[in-house]
Design an enzyme around this catalytic site. Structure first.
Site, short mmCIF file in Angstrom:
data_model
loop_
_atom_site.label_atom_id
_atom_site.label_comp_id
_atom_site.label_asym_id
_atom_site.label_seq_id
_atom_site.Cartn_x
_atom_site.Cartn_y
_atom_site.Cartn_z
N GLU A 68 0.83 -1.21 0.00
CA GLU A 68 0.00 0.00 0.00
C GLU A 68 0.87 1.26 0.00
OE1 GLU A 68 -2.98 -0.25 -0.75
OE2 GLU A 68 -3.21 -2.40 -0.38
N HIS A 102 3.56 6.35 -5.10
CA HIS A 102 3.23 6.64 -6.49
C HIS A 102 2.35 7.90 -6.55
CE1 HIS A 102 1.75 4.75 -10.58
NE2 HIS A 102 2.25 5.96 -10.74
#
Length: 600
Positions: free
Chosen positions: A392, A398
């Site tokens: 996660e 990202h």
């Protein structure tokens, strides 16, 4: 085994929860923002019918639309996060529904944009991008719109389709609430004959117990709870699939698969390549199940043995140690990455860490530009939990890079690339730990964690993808679907995947068949599940380059993270050095899997 009742949400220390107050300090501020956005939406009406008046007018609308979209996103994310951590809190569930309805109405109000933009014409729009500096930013957006042109309908139809957005989430929400809040699990029995109470938050612990009798009893309890609701779940799923087919036809695509992939310029061949390579490599899984059978010392392997512990001394990994190991594993990406990640997992409170009663199952990363990249999970001091946190965190990092580098319109990224960064983190951390901890039990525990991850993304998800394709194609042909038909299709696919090494008793076949019912989120994200397998393939290809010290690999990976939605997904991956239009990355990932089996 003893079970401790899950804490109430109110009993979780605030430092172990995510910082939703960073979005809105309180409910009053959230409610005030709804009223403010509702009032500001009136500005949109002045643009309707006038987008083609001038390039400046079009730029003004896009600026307004982007700003309103971010504000709408914050309204929704705030209640989504709070409702996820306690699905039994009816007030938050009501607010969640309120936010989704408001979002759908707002999007409907702005839905005239695409049809009007098409009427301007792309030759004119391209010329305008050279005349109006603010429009230059939208060049990639206009390219996507041009590709979508054949599937954009009239103003009235687009408005209607937008208004349907909230209603079309109903099946997904019902299925989710059913699994997260309303299922009741029959008590399990351990090897000593003791009764063990089960709940959603404690189920995985029972399924990973060294007590085989407990695993068997818990596995059957879990599946039986879902089977008891199979008709309701089937009604939800078939409704969701019919909605996909309706939208496919409304937008004039050739299939539901094409409708799901075309907006992100993903050829359907990428899906079919993945399934073909998966089927070709099923013997690798069959070898793994035989190896697992031998390691467990059992005559036959059963479904409740798939995640049974292979070592009697698995490491205990408290959350703080998990943070350290993840940061050490990600060190090749540089100081900035590690410092931001460490703060996110600790002082910045990105993570809602521990389980509590009513907390939604699974784990996810959430948020949007202007918020923290939040993480929800239920940490339990195991290597598996550490791996979930690393996964996660990959999503959230990202998001952090893309939101920092890109304007609002490109700050997000497609589902196709989303699972690359998450699996990349797991690959990097795992490689570091395999190198630093040579002890046999630790190595076996790490390989076990790796195989569990591959099992989810390279076995379960491709099998669900095959199921999803068949269910959509049957619906497209006008065939009816029932709970029993769905279960038979699912069990047939899994029995093929398991091979001869796995023994499934006749009474357990329906229990295998209900697997689709356990994925109350994934099965409603049209053709999402196969992208876990393409994601893990791309992730390992990128991690291999960085671990091998390939020149430019780190910089190219960080450029990939920062690209967000400013590139087509396949182009973003090519920027990092992976071509997912070819089967080679998937083949190489299966080679990694085969290597883990041999190492085990």
């Amino acid at each position: 085994m003893t079970t401790t009742p899950l804490r109430k949400r109110s009993e979780i220390p605030v430092e172990h929860t995510w910082d939703t107050a960073s979005i809105f300090p309180d409910l009053a501020a959230w409610e005030a923002e709804i009223k403010a956005v509702d009032a500001d939406l009136a500005q949109v009406d002045a643009f309707k019918g006038h987008l083609g008046d001038s390039p400046a007018h079009l730029a003004d609308f896009l600026d307004l639309s982007d700003a309103l979209s971010l504000r709408l996103g914050k309204i929704y994310v705030y209640v989504s996060l709070n409702s996820s951590v306690d699905t039994t809190d009816q007030a938050w569930q009501a607010r969640n529904g309120q936010a989704m309805g408001f979002f759908a109405r707002a999007r409907a109000r702005m839905s005239f944009y695409k049809p009007e933009a098409l009427r301007i014409g792309f030759d004119t729009i391209k010329r305008w991008t050279t005349e109006e500096p603010r429009l230059a930013l939208y060049a990639h957006h206009f390219d996507l719109l041009e590709r979508e042109a054949a599937h954009v309908r009239s103003d009235e139809v687009e408005e209607l389709l937008s208004q349907m957005g909230d209603a079309f989430q109903s099946a997904r929400r019902i299925h989710g609430i059913l699994t997260d809040a309303d299922l009741r699990y029959p008590p399990a029995t351990d090897g000593a004959g003791a009764t063990v109470e089960l709940a959603l938050g404690s189920m995985q612990t029972a399924l990973q117990s060294p007590d085989r009798d407990l695993r068997k009893s818990a596995w059957r309890s879990d599946r039986d709870a879902h089977l008891a609701a199979k008709n309701t779940m089937a009604a939800c799923l078939t409704t969701g699939v019919k909605q996909d087919v309706f939208m496919m036809r409304a937008r004039k695509y050739g299939s539901s698969l094409e409708a799901a992939l075309a907006p992100n310029t993903i050829p359907v061949e990428v899906f079919h390549n993945l399934i073909a390579v998966f089927k070709k490599n099923l013997p690798t899984w069959h070898r793994y199940f035989e190896a697992r059978r031998k390691l467990l010392g059992v005559e036959t392997l059963h479904p409740w043995d798939i995640v049974a512990p292979l070592t009697s001394a698995p490491p205990e990994v408290p959350y703080a140690k998990s943070v350290e190991w993840i940061c050490e594993g990600m060190a090749p990406l540089g100081a900035e990455y590690v410092e931001v990640a460490r703060a996110g997992m600790t002082s910045e409170r990105w993570v809602d860490i521990y389980p509590n009663g009513g907390k939604r199952q699974g784990a996810f990363s959430s948020g949007l530009k202007g918020t923290k990249p939040f993480i929800m999970m239920s940490y339990n001091d195991t290597l598996f939990a550490m791996s979930t946190l690393a996964h996660e965190l990959g999503h959230s990092m990202h998001s952090w890079y893309s939101r920092r580098a890109q304007p609002g319109i490109y700050a997000g990224y497609s589902l196709f690339v989303a699972e690359v960064a998450s699996n990349f983190n797991q690959a990097m951390v795992r490689a570091d730990l395999l190198k630093r901890f040579p002890e046999r039990d630790f190595q076996i525990a790490l390989i076990e964690e790796a195989m569990a991850n591959f099992g989810r993304y390279f076995l379960i998800m491709p099998t669900l993808a095959r199921f999803e394709l068949e269910v959509h194609e049957r619906t497209e042909r006008g065939e009816g679907l029932s709970a029993d038909a769905l279960n038979k299709l699912m069990s047939d696919l899994f029995l093929e995947t398991y091979g001869e090494a796995m023994k499934v008793a006749p009474e357990d076949v329906p229990r295998v068949g209900i697997t689709w019912g356990q994925f109350a989120t994934h099965m409603y994200s049209n053709f999402y599940v196969f992208q876990y397998a393409t994601g893990i393939s791309g992730a390992h290809a990128l991690a291999d380059g960085i671990l091998a010290g390939k020149t430019g690999a780190v910089d190219n990976y960080l450029k990939f993270l920062s690209a967000g939605g400013s590139l087509h997904p396949l182009d973003a991956l090519k920027l990092a050095g992976v071509d997912m239009t070819q089967p080679e990355p998937v083949e190489k990932a299966f080679a990694v899997l085969a290597g883990l089996v041999e190492r085990l």
